[in-house]
Design a protein around this motif. Structure first.
Motif, mmCIF file in Angstrom:
data_model
loop_
_atom_site.group_PDB
_atom_site.id
_atom_site.type_symbol
_atom_site.label_atom_id
_atom_site.label_comp_id
_atom_site.label_asym_id
_atom_site.label_seq_id
_atom_site.Cartn_x
_atom_site.Cartn_y
_atom_site.Cartn_z
ATOM 1 N N GLY A 92 0.416 -1.019 -0.166
ATOM 2 C CA GLY A 92 -0.240 -0.280 -0.293
ATOM 3 C C GLY A 92 0.589 1.479 0.038
ATOM 4 O O GLY A 92 1.563 1.523 0.975
ATOM 5 N N GLN A 93 0.556 2.500 -1.219
ATOM 6 C CA GLN A 93 1.472 3.273 -1.036
ATOM 7 C C GLN A 93 0.840 4.415 -0.025
ATOM 8 O O GLN A 93 1.832 5.537 0.470
ATOM 9 N N HIS A 121 6.214 6.339 1.689
ATOM 10 C CA HIS A 121 7.382 6.582 1.572
ATOM 11 C C HIS A 121 7.490 7.878 2.439
ATOM 12 O O HIS A 121 9.127 8.550 1.948
ATOM 13 N N SER A 122 7.193 8.213 2.420
ATOM 14 C CA SER A 122 7.508 10.193 4.036
ATOM 15 C C SER A 122 8.327 9.473 4.965
ATOM 16 O O SER A 122 9.210 9.898 5.791
ATOM 17 N N LYS A 128 16.626 10.713 7.451
ATOM 18 C CA LYS A 128 16.960 10.541 8.548
ATOM 19 C C LYS A 128 16.422 9.515 9.585
ATOM 20 O O LYS A 128 17.122 8.717 11.228
ATOM 21 N N TYR A 129 15.623 8.286 8.766
ATOM 22 C CA TYR A 129 15.402 7.288 9.711
ATOM 23 C C TYR A 129 15.821 5.703 8.420
ATOM 24 O O TYR A 129 16.125 5.066 9.554
ATOM 25 N N PHE A 130 16.158 5.389 7.739
ATOM 26 C CA PHE A 130 17.104 5.034 6.990
ATOM 27 C C PHE A 130 18.116 5.322 6.220
ATOM 28 O O PHE A 130 17.894 6.128 4.804
ATOM 29 N N PRO A 131 19.388 5.515 6.387
ATOM 30 C CA PRO A 131 20.293 6.221 6.173
ATOM 31 C C PRO A 131 20.615 5.396 4.562
ATOM 32 O O PRO A 131 20.853 4.181 4.464
ATOM 33 N N PRO A 148 9.285 3.016 16.097
ATOM 34 C CA PRO A 148 8.704 3.377 15.412
ATOM 35 C C PRO A 148 7.859 4.563 14.875
ATOM 36 O O PRO A 148 8.025 5.529 14.820
ATOM 37 N N TYR A 149 7.025 3.655 14.901
ATOM 38 C CA TYR A 149 5.947 4.347 12.790
ATOM 39 C C TYR A 149 6.575 4.967 12.149
ATOM 40 O O TYR A 149 6.261 5.897 11.155
ATOM 41 N N THR A 150 8.037 4.103 11.815
ATOM 42 C CA THR A 150 8.484 4.751 10.341
ATOM 43 C C THR A 150 8.805 3.630 9.584
ATOM 44 O O THR A 150 9.337 3.864 8.301
#
Length: 214
Positions: A92-93, A121-122, A128-131, A148-150
């Motif tokens: 789901g996008q 994708h935000s 910042k969350y996934f280098p 959490p929530y990323t």
């Protein structure tokens, strides 16, 4: 769903309920599995780690004994591979969200009833969350994993997808069986995804299977 009524006090039709249940059971399973197979073909060292993990589990089973829940809990690396796949190509996008009350965020006032579109994708591709967010790297999920929530391919909070654990079971059982029996190669170099609405290979995904055993 059996008890729900619309604003005119009309119950859902049986066909509508059946469609919702079918969606829960099979929605986008082919998308996730296809992309797992793609990444295992693209990264032999990752395939080898998955193979090693799955063979250790297979060797612990008696002849003809099926997988059980405890076996699935041992598939930590395999699930990290699946999660990294879901991070890069979530089924789901995004979704529309409506503000339940007036609130202020980052200096902006959002009035009640305002509709916004949110996309996974935000965070999934936010450095910042996934280098190096475009890189396929299952080690991101080692230990406590991302904040959490990323990582939210199944949503989050009280409206999280109820099929999350079923999807996990389905993907891991598939991985267990295919890597023990085959290696494979892609017949079309690269893999361009299109969204219709889930991410699927633009030209299909033909592969050549190589049995590991006679």
């Amino acid at each position: 769903m059996l008890l729900a009524k619309n604003e005119n006090a009309v119950h859902m039709r049986e066909k509508q309920i059946a469609n919702e249940i079918i969606g829960l059971l099979i929605a986008n399973h082919d998308t996730a599995i296809t992309n797992v197979v793609n990444h295992l073909a693209e990264f032999p060292h990752i395939y080898n780690e998955v193979y090693k993990e799955q063979m250790e589990i297979a060797k612990s089973k008696a002849q003809g004994e099926l997988l059980n829940w405890e076996d699935l809990q041992k598939m930590k690396y395999s699930w990290n591979v699946a999660r990294e796949t879901l991070r890069l190509a979530p089924p789901g996008q995004g979704a529309f969200r409506e503000a339940a009350t007036d609130f202020t965020y980052a200096g902006f006032t959002v009035p009640k009833g305002w509709k916004t579109y949110w996309t996974v994708h935000s965070t999934h591709k936010n450095p910042k969350y996934f280098p190096d967010p475009e890189k396929f790297d299952p080690s991101r999920f080692k230990g406590n994993g991302p904040a959490p929530y990323t990582f939210v391919p199944f949503g989050g909070g009280p409206r999280m997808c109820p099929g999350k654990e079923y999807a996990r079971l389905e993907i891991l059982v598939f991985m267990h069986n295919i890597v023990r029996m085959f290696k494979w190669e892609k017949l079309i170099p690269g893999l361009r995804l299109i969204y219709a609405p889930a991410p699927i290979p633009e030209k299909g995904f033909p592969i050549r299977l190589h049995p590991l055993h006679n």
